[in-house]
Design an enzyme around this catalytic site. Structure first.
Site, PDB file in Angstrom:
ATOM      1  N   GLY A   1      -6.362   1.100   3.761  1.00 41.03           N
ATOM      2  CA  GLY A   1      -8.001   0.921   3.363  1.00 41.03           C
ATOM      3  C   GLY A   1      -8.482   1.348   2.222  1.00 41.03           C
ATOM      4  N   GLY A   2      -7.762   2.200   1.525  1.00 46.42           N
ATOM      5  CA  GLY A   2      -8.132   2.635   0.023  1.00 46.42           C
ATOM      6  C   GLY A   2      -9.045   3.823   0.220  1.00 46.42           C
TER       7      GLY A   2
ATOM      8  CD  GLU B   1      -2.399   1.566   0.324  1.00 43.07           C
ATOM      9  OE1 GLU B   1      -3.448   0.773  -0.201  1.00 43.07           O
ATOM     10  OE2 GLU B   1      -2.172   2.599  -0.287  1.00 43.07           O
TER      11      GLU B   1
ATOM     12  CG  HIS C   1     -51.678   2.945   0.523  1.00 43.77           C
ATOM     13  ND1 HIS C   1     -51.317   4.009  -0.478  1.00 43.77           N
ATOM     14  CD2 HIS C   1     -52.489   3.481   1.198  1.00 43.77           C
ATOM     15  CE1 HIS C   1     -51.827   4.950  -0.548  1.00 43.77           C
ATOM     16  NE2 HIS C   1     -52.702   4.734   0.604  1.00 43.77           N
TER      17      HIS C   1
ATOM     18  CB  CYS D   1     -14.296   3.273  -0.626  1.00 45.54           C
ATOM     19  SG  CYS D   1     -15.844   2.943   0.471  1.00 45.54           S
TER      20      CYS D   1
END
Ligand code: NAP
Length: 482
Positions: A38-39, A33, A459, A41
């Site tokens: 965690g990237g 990484e 409804h 997002c």
């Protein structure tokens, strides 16, 4: 120089992180990484933006309340408070994920550096290894490799484009204080979400687009309606491009725009550039390694998510998420990760990833959601004479009356011959949730009339807007008509 060997190497800790299943407990895994664990997002994308969308929606709820004869005033917006609440949660999750991989799992090595692919296993090579090289020269030899290195925000190469007041989505959410004036460049997902956030929180927002409409990739009717709605809530400058950003004496900037009437100047505290995200295939050295690329830089994968080189799958090499997908959506990356996880573990029983009925939602103001084909795509694909559509207004349903809603719509596109739902498009309150039954019908192949009449619809819930849109289509009766 250090060399690490692994059964599996993963580049990218976003959806790639979920590939490390119990199957790998007795095998060696390296995960690399280059940025925050965690990237996109988690750290700079979907999650923190939605954590800002919620307070922004509440802060502007006076507008909706006024429609139903209630006066609500937003007293204050505590930006540092919300920022710290959001990122104390997110940063802790990222740190915990990193610690778990780096320290707690004996079989996993975390390489917190940029790594490049140096050499790939060749076709027919059943026992060799892929070679990666990290920025410090560490070599990684891995039998299987997954490239899940994501994408990064595009920047605009204009004078002043690198000033500290000019942000991308990577940095704008960490500002010290709520800016009073925000100039947003771009008319897509990110630009539209942030225009909604900042205007909701009380900033003056100017959104600059080179074309005529926001969210151009949407169904044209929704794009037109969304553009009109946006103009009710913030300033929209169409047909304009950013030519330069100049520092101003008050600590802000002046943005110079090229437009139909010459140069136009807008003062702002910050500029957000949101003009698309570029796949990180260049950073991992994909082209030099011989990997096939699409024109936009995405890695070419087959239906099994196997990476192609010279048109053929490379043994033990997969890609997933933004680096290879045309969707740039977290739920797609997660789905592809589940497919790749299976395929890594079962090379003789490969699964294909699902690329149809892919939904997306934009948490702008108002919300947008879509799945499948637009009306024009359906007409092009099936012939206009075979396509039927229904645009149902929220305001023509009972709950829409309760909301005094005057802008929400649900549009369904179907094949008039058999009632097959081809696409659905929603603009308005809770669009991201209202779209889900339409995704279900498309995913499981339930025709419009059977779906509408084969079940009860509560409804007077707002979901009746979906039921009524389905019932308004000119399609044959389904199996269950009552
Ligand atoms: P985007 O949605 O592709 O929109 C890019 C925008 O930038 C378009 O309005 C485009 O204009 C404009 N643009 C492109 N190049 C430009 C240039 N040189 N000068 C001026 N304008 C330019 O990109 P994004 O908003 O950066 O988001 C990237 C991706 O992240 C999205 O495609 C989406 O997949 C993902 N995302 C998803 C979510 C979600 O699911 N809620 C939220 C955020 C991001 P035109 O319209 O004229 O082409």
């Amino acid at each position: 120089m250090t060399t690490r060997t692994a059964d599996l190497a993963i580049i990218g800790s976003g959806s790639g992180n979920s590939l490390i299943t119990p199957f790998w407990d007795d095998r060696r895994v390296v995960i690399a990484e280059r940025g925050v664990f965690g990237g996109t997002c988690l750290n700079v994308g979907c999650i923190p933006t939605k954590m800002y969308v919620r307070p922004a929606t509440l802060a502007r709820s006076g507008e909706e309340a006024a429609r139903v004869d209630v006066t609500l005033r937003t007293e204050a917006v505590d930006w540092p408070g919300m920022r710290d609440r959001i990122f104390s949660r997110i940063d802790a999750i990222s740190a915990a994920g990193e610690h778990y991989r780096a320290v707690e799992l004996d079989n996993v090595d975390l390489v917190s550096q940029e790594v490049r692919v140096e050499r790939l296993r060749s076709a027919g090579d059943t026992s060799g290894a892929h070679t990666l090289v990290a920025a410090d020269g560490t070599r990684i030899e891995a039998t299987q490799l997954v490239i899940a290195a994501g994408s990064r925000a595009e920047r605009l190469d204009v004078p002043g484009g690198d000033l500290p007041q000019v942000h991308t989505s990577d940095t704008i959410m960490r500002l010290d204080e709520l800016p009073a004036r925000v100039l947003v460049v771009g008319g897509g997902y990110i630009a539209s979400e942030f225009s909604g956030i900042f205007s909701g929180l009380g900033a003056e927002v100017v959104q600059v687009i080179r074309g005529d409409q926001l969210m151009r990739a949407l169904d044209h009717e929704l794009s037109e309606r969304f553009t009109a709605e946006a103009e009710r809530h913030w300033e929209l400058r169409r047909g304009r491009t950013l030519r330069a950003v100049v520092p101003a004496e008050d600590g802000g900037v002046t943005a110079e725009l090229d437009g139909p009437d010459g140069v136009e100047r807008w003062d702002a505290d910050v500029v957000l550039v949101a003009i698309g995200r570029r796949p990180n295939s260049d950073l991992v050295g994909a082209a030099a390694a011989g990997i096939d690329l699409h024109d936009d830089g995405r890695i070419v994968v087959d239906a099994f998510q196997r990476v192609l080189a010279g048109g053929l799958p490379v043994p033990g090499l997969y890609a997933l998420g933004d680096i290879s997908s045309s969707h740039q959506l977290k739920h797609v990356a997660n789905h592809e990760a589940r497919i790749v996880a299976h395929n890594l573990e079962h090379p003789d029983d490969l699964r294909t990833s699902r690329q149809d009925a892919v939904p997306a939602a934009v948490f702008a103001y108002p919300e947008l959601a879509q799945v499948g084909l637009t009306e024009s795509q359906a007409a092009e694909q099936f012939g206009a004479e075979h396509v039927t559509t229904k645009l149902q207004h929220y305001g023509d349903t009972a709950y829409g009356w309760a909301m005094a809603d005057d802008s929400g719509v649900c549009k369904v596109v179907a094949d008039r011959r058999d009632g097959r739902i081809l696409g659905a498009h929603i603009l308005g309150y809770q669009a991201s949730n209202l779209i889900q039954p339409l995704i279900t019908a498309m995913s499981f192949g339930i025709d419009a009339r059977t779906f509408a009449r084969g079940q009860y619809w509560v409804h007077p819930a707002l979901m009746e807007v979906v039921e009524n849109a389905l019932l308004g289509l000119d399609v044959p009766d389904g199996d269950l008509v009552a």
